[in-house]
Design an enzyme around this catalytic site. Structure first.
Site, PDB file in Angstrom:
ATOM      1  N   LYS A 108      24.659 -30.939  35.957  1.00 37.65           N
ATOM      2  CA  LYS A 108      23.632 -30.230  35.163  1.00 37.65           C
ATOM      3  C   LYS A 108      22.460 -29.730  36.006  1.00 37.65           C
ATOM      4  CE  LYS A 108      24.876 -32.453  30.904  1.00 37.65           C
ATOM      5  NZ  LYS A 108      24.555 -33.416  29.869  1.00 37.65           N
TER       6      LYS A 108
ATOM      7  N   ASN B  23      22.881 -27.488  30.421  1.00 40.53           N
ATOM      8  CA  ASN B  23      24.212 -27.912  29.944  1.00 40.53           C
ATOM      9  C   ASN B  23      24.980 -26.761  29.297  1.00 40.53           C
ATOM     10  OD1 ASN B  23      23.097 -27.646  27.354  1.00 40.53           O
ATOM     11  ND2 ASN B  23      24.212 -29.414  26.583  1.00 40.53           N
TER      12      ASN B  23
ATOM     13  N   THR C  14      28.745 -30.606  32.303  1.00 40.41           N
ATOM     14  CA  THR C  14      28.494 -32.020  32.057  1.00 40.41           C
ATOM     15  C   THR C  14      28.346 -32.755  33.375  1.00 40.41           C
ATOM     16  OG1 THR C  14      29.248 -33.943  30.786  1.00 40.41           O
ATOM     17  CG2 THR C  14      30.969 -32.565  31.752  1.00 40.41           C
TER      18      THR C  14
ATOM     19  N   SER D 240      37.203 -34.942  28.263  1.00 42.43           N
ATOM     20  CA  SER D 240      36.099 -34.391  27.453  1.00 42.43           C
ATOM     21  C   SER D 240      36.583 -34.038  26.044  1.00 42.43           C
ATOM     22  CB  SER D 240      35.559 -33.124  28.135  1.00 42.43           C
ATOM     23  OG  SER D 240      34.689 -32.453  27.251  1.00 42.43           O
ATOM     24  N   LEU D 241      35.743 -34.355  25.049  1.00 42.72           N
ATOM     25  CA  LEU D 241      36.063 -34.004  23.665  1.00 42.72           C
ATOM     26  C   LEU D 241      35.621 -32.583  23.331  1.00 42.72           C
ATOM     27  CD1 LEU D 241      34.957 -37.308  21.866  1.00 42.72           C
ATOM     28  CD2 LEU D 241      37.296 -36.541  22.318  1.00 42.72           C
ATOM     29  N   SER D 242      34.901 -31.927  24.255  1.00 45.00           N
ATOM     30  CA  SER D 242      34.326 -30.609  23.937  1.00 45.00           C
ATOM     31  C   SER D 242      35.374 -29.565  23.553  1.00 45.00           C
ATOM     32  CB  SER D 242      33.471 -30.105  25.102  1.00 45.00           C
ATOM     33  OG  SER D 242      32.339 -30.935  25.239  1.00 45.00           O
TER      34      SER D 242
ATOM     35  N   ASP E 144      21.103 -30.516  24.946  1.00 44.51           N
ATOM     36  CA  ASP E 144      21.259 -31.972  24.788  1.00 44.51           C
ATOM     37  C   ASP E 144      20.133 -32.589  23.959  1.00 44.51           C
ATOM     38  OD1 ASP E 144      23.653 -32.314  26.135  1.00 44.51           O
ATOM     39  OD2 ASP E 144      22.707 -32.755  28.061  1.00 44.51           O
TER      40      ASP E 144
ATOM     41  N   GLY F  83      19.120 -38.893  35.223  1.00 44.17           N
ATOM     42  CA  GLY F  83      20.107 -37.885  35.591  1.00 44.17           C
ATOM     43  C   GLY F  83      20.032 -36.683  34.656  1.00 44.17           C
ATOM     44  N   GLY F  84      21.082 -35.902  34.635  1.00 41.67           N
ATOM     45  CA  GLY F  84      21.078 -34.664  33.856  1.00 41.67           C
ATOM     46  C   GLY F  84      20.832 -34.890  32.380  1.00 41.67           C
ATOM     47  N   ALA F  85      21.445 -35.916  31.803  1.00 42.71           N
ATOM     48  CA  ALA F  85      21.288 -36.150  30.363  1.00 42.71           C
ATOM     49  C   ALA F  85      19.862 -36.597  30.043  1.00 42.71           C
ATOM     50  CB  ALA F  85      22.295 -37.190  29.888  1.00 42.71           C
TER      51      ALA F  85
HETATM   52  P1  NDP Z   1      24.303 -38.064  35.855  1.00 43.50           P
HETATM   53  O1  NDP Z   1      25.410 -38.345  36.820  1.00 43.50           O
HETATM   54  O2  NDP Z   1      23.512 -36.836  35.988  1.00 43.50           O
HETATM   55  O3  NDP Z   1      23.273 -39.304  35.885  1.00 43.50           O
HETATM   56  C1  NDP Z   1      23.754 -40.624  35.802  1.00 43.50           C
HETATM   57  C2  NDP Z   1      22.606 -41.584  35.530  1.00 43.50           C
HETATM   58  O4  NDP Z   1      23.135 -42.911  35.419  1.00 43.50           O
HETATM   59  C3  NDP Z   1      21.568 -41.638  36.639  1.00 43.50           C
HETATM   60  O5  NDP Z   1      20.304 -41.921  36.093  1.00 43.50           O
HETATM   61  C4  NDP Z   1      22.091 -42.802  37.493  1.00 43.50           C
HETATM   62  O6  NDP Z   1      21.116 -43.406  38.304  1.00 43.50           O
HETATM   63  C5  NDP Z   1      22.517 -43.761  36.403  1.00 43.50           C
HETATM   64  N1  NDP Z   1      23.503 -44.740  36.865  1.00 43.50           N
HETATM   65  C6  NDP Z   1      24.793 -44.521  37.196  1.00 43.50           C
HETATM   66  N2  NDP Z   1      25.396 -45.684  37.536  1.00 43.50           N
HETATM   67  C7  NDP Z   1      24.447 -46.649  37.427  1.00 43.50           C
HETATM   68  C8  NDP Z   1      24.462 -48.053  37.644  1.00 43.50           C
HETATM   69  N3  NDP Z   1      25.565 -48.691  38.035  1.00 43.50           N
HETATM   70  N4  NDP Z   1      23.313 -48.743  37.400  1.00 43.50           N
HETATM   71  C9  NDP Z   1      22.193 -48.104  36.993  1.00 43.50           C
HETATM   72  N5  NDP Z   1      22.119 -46.767  36.781  1.00 43.50           N
HETATM   73  C10 NDP Z   1      23.238 -46.053  36.992  1.00 43.50           C
HETATM   74  O7  NDP Z   1      24.990 -38.178  34.416  1.00 43.50           O
HETATM   75  P2  NDP Z   1      24.427 -37.603  33.024  1.00 43.50           P
HETATM   76  O8  NDP Z   1      22.973 -37.827  33.008  1.00 43.50           O
HETATM   77  O9  NDP Z   1      24.922 -36.239  32.788  1.00 43.50           O
HETATM   78  O10 NDP Z   1      25.152 -38.550  31.954  1.00 43.50           O
HETATM   79  C11 NDP Z   1      24.686 -39.867  31.679  1.00 43.50           C
HETATM   80  C12 NDP Z   1      25.405 -40.432  30.451  1.00 43.50           C
HETATM   81  O11 NDP Z   1      25.069 -39.697  29.286  1.00 43.50           O
HETATM   82  C13 NDP Z   1      26.932 -40.384  30.570  1.00 43.50           C
HETATM   83  O12 NDP Z   1      27.465 -41.587  30.048  1.00 43.50           O
HETATM   84  C14 NDP Z   1      27.317 -39.222  29.686  1.00 43.50           C
HETATM   85  O13 NDP Z   1      28.607 -39.376  29.119  1.00 43.50           O
HETATM   86  C15 NDP Z   1      26.253 -39.305  28.593  1.00 43.50           C
HETATM   87  N6  NDP Z   1      26.018 -38.011  27.951  1.00 43.50           N
HETATM   88  C16 NDP Z   1      26.256 -37.873  26.615  1.00 43.50           C
HETATM   89  C17 NDP Z   1      26.023 -36.677  25.989  1.00 43.50           C
HETATM   90  C18 NDP Z   1      26.287 -36.552  24.535  1.00 43.50           C
HETATM   91  O14 NDP Z   1      26.275 -35.420  24.030  1.00 43.50           O
HETATM   92  N7  NDP Z   1      26.469 -37.636  23.835  1.00 43.50           N
HETATM   93  C19 NDP Z   1      25.545 -35.493  26.707  1.00 43.50           C
HETATM   94  C20 NDP Z   1      25.300 -35.755  28.088  1.00 43.50           C
HETATM   95  C21 NDP Z   1      25.556 -36.957  28.684  1.00 43.50           C
HETATM   96  P3  NDP Z   1      20.815 -42.851  39.807  1.00 43.50           P
HETATM   97  O15 NDP Z   1      19.903 -41.685  39.634  1.00 43.50           O
HETATM   98  O16 NDP Z   1      20.203 -44.006  40.477  1.00 43.50           O
HETATM   99  O17 NDP Z   1      22.154 -42.452  40.395  1.00 43.50           O
END
Ligand code: NDP
Length: 283
Positions: free
Chosen positions: A69, A90, A65, A18-20, A105, A132-134
């Site tokens: 979340k 978050n 993260t 994490s870069l945080s 976020d 997902g969470g983001a």
């Molecule tokens: P979560 O684990 O909460 O959710 C992951 C999401 O990705 C879900 O919708 C999941 O689908 C989907 N997913 C995972 N693998 C696959 C796959 N192979 N094919 C299709 N869908 C897939 O993670 P977050 O929501 O917290 O994070 C998501 C991304 O956002 C990450 O890359 C994270 O680094 C980035 N992020 C960036 C931030 C920033 O400040 N720039 C802040 C927060 C996050 P399913 O529900 O089906 O499992």
């Protein structure tokens, strides 16, 4: 009298890269505030115990993260309106013996897109990939920023429906199955909020989603953002933006919640971007 030392952390899994911690240390240096911010690895099974241990040791605030979340939302005793609409937290702030949960976020993303990149989000037909969470964090703020319609697709359809229900705007929010994505037409804003690239491949996306005005945004950064942004660029997207600016902006929002002052994000973004370019182009 000097302020008592504050302890902060980011919880996630994995979290070692994490870069945080570096971002918060840079904010602290800029503002002359002593920052003690560490990364703590916790899974959904260990998070509650790890957070309680952190609070017991004087932890005053935390970022959360992936994949924690939604668990953080469940653990927060009280939360902000934007966290409630997201169903995801978050940022945690210790208040006496309880945790207050917020979600920075969405504000971070909108600030990066509108402020740093000069995009006008109003009226944009928008596709959000992921639930997902983001995705939960950014969806309410995209609606507040004035996108016209928000289509949501996700690998697991139950999560798409849950997110759409939580947003509570059936006229503007349209949950759809991932396998009918080719029938949805063109979008002026496409946000990839999946972590799919971390496990190798992004979902197969049809070129019909992209038009001449499309802005394609990947919430991830570094190598994880390359496949989706390369796909968007190859199909003629006008803007392609990774999540590095959002990362810095959401961190600044959290910093302000904890320390009562918002840092200047531009120098920190510039320093990270130089590092990010090196990261992506390295052999
Ligand atoms: P979560 O684990 O909460 O959710 C992951 C999401 O990705 C879900 O919708 C999941 O689908 C989907 N997913 C995972 N693998 C696959 C796959 N192979 N094919 C299709 N869908 C897939 O993670 P977050 O929501 O917290 O994070 C998501 C991304 O956002 C990450 O890359 C994270 O680094 C980035 N992020 C960036 C931030 C920033 O400040 N720039 C802040 C927060 C996050 P399913 O529900 O089906 O499992």
């Amino acid at each position: 009298m000097s302020q008592p030392a504050q302890h902060h952390a980011v919880f996630g899994h994995p979290v070692a890269h994490s870069l945080s911690p570096a971002i918060h240390a840079a904010f602290g240096r800029q503002l002359g505030i002593a920052v003690d911010y560490v990364a703590i690895d916790a899974t959904p099974d260990t998070f509650e115990t790890a957070l309680a241990r952190f609070a017991g040791a004087g932890g005053s605030g935390a970022n959360v993260t992936l994949p924690l979340k939604e668990a953080a939302f469940a653990l927060a005793n009280t939360c902000s309106e934007r966290a409630r609409r997201a169903g995801a937290v978050n940022t945690l702030v210790r208040q006496g013996e309880t945790w207050f949960g917020d979600n920075t976020d969405g504000a971070g993303l909108v600030r990066d897109l509108t402020g740093r990149h000069g995009l006008d989000l109003r009226g944009r037909r928008t596709l959000l990939i992921g639930a997902g969470g983001a995705a939960r964090g950014v969806a309410p703020l995209l609606l507040d920023a004035g996108v016209s319609d928000l289509f949501v697709v996700n690998r697991t359809p139950e999560r798409t429906d849950a997110l759409a229900d939580a947003l509570g705007e059936p006229d503007r929010v349209h949950p759809r199955y991932l396998d009918v994505i080719g029938e949805l037409g063109e979008f002026e804003l496409i946000v990839n909020a999946t972590s799919a690239a971390r496990s190798g491949a992004i979902p197969a996306l049809p070129r019909s989603l992209v038009g001449m005005r499309t802005a394609a945004v990947d919430l991830s950064y570094g190598e994880a953002s390359v496949p989706f942004l390369a796909w968007a660029r190859a199909h003629g997207a006008r803007d392609t933006i990774d999540g590095l600016g959002m990362l810095v902006e959401q961190a600044a929002e959290s910093f302000a919640l904890w320390h009562g002052v918002r840092p200047d994000t531009d120098p920190v973004f510039a320093a990270l971007q130089a590092r990010n370019v090196a990261l992506v182009t390295a052999d």
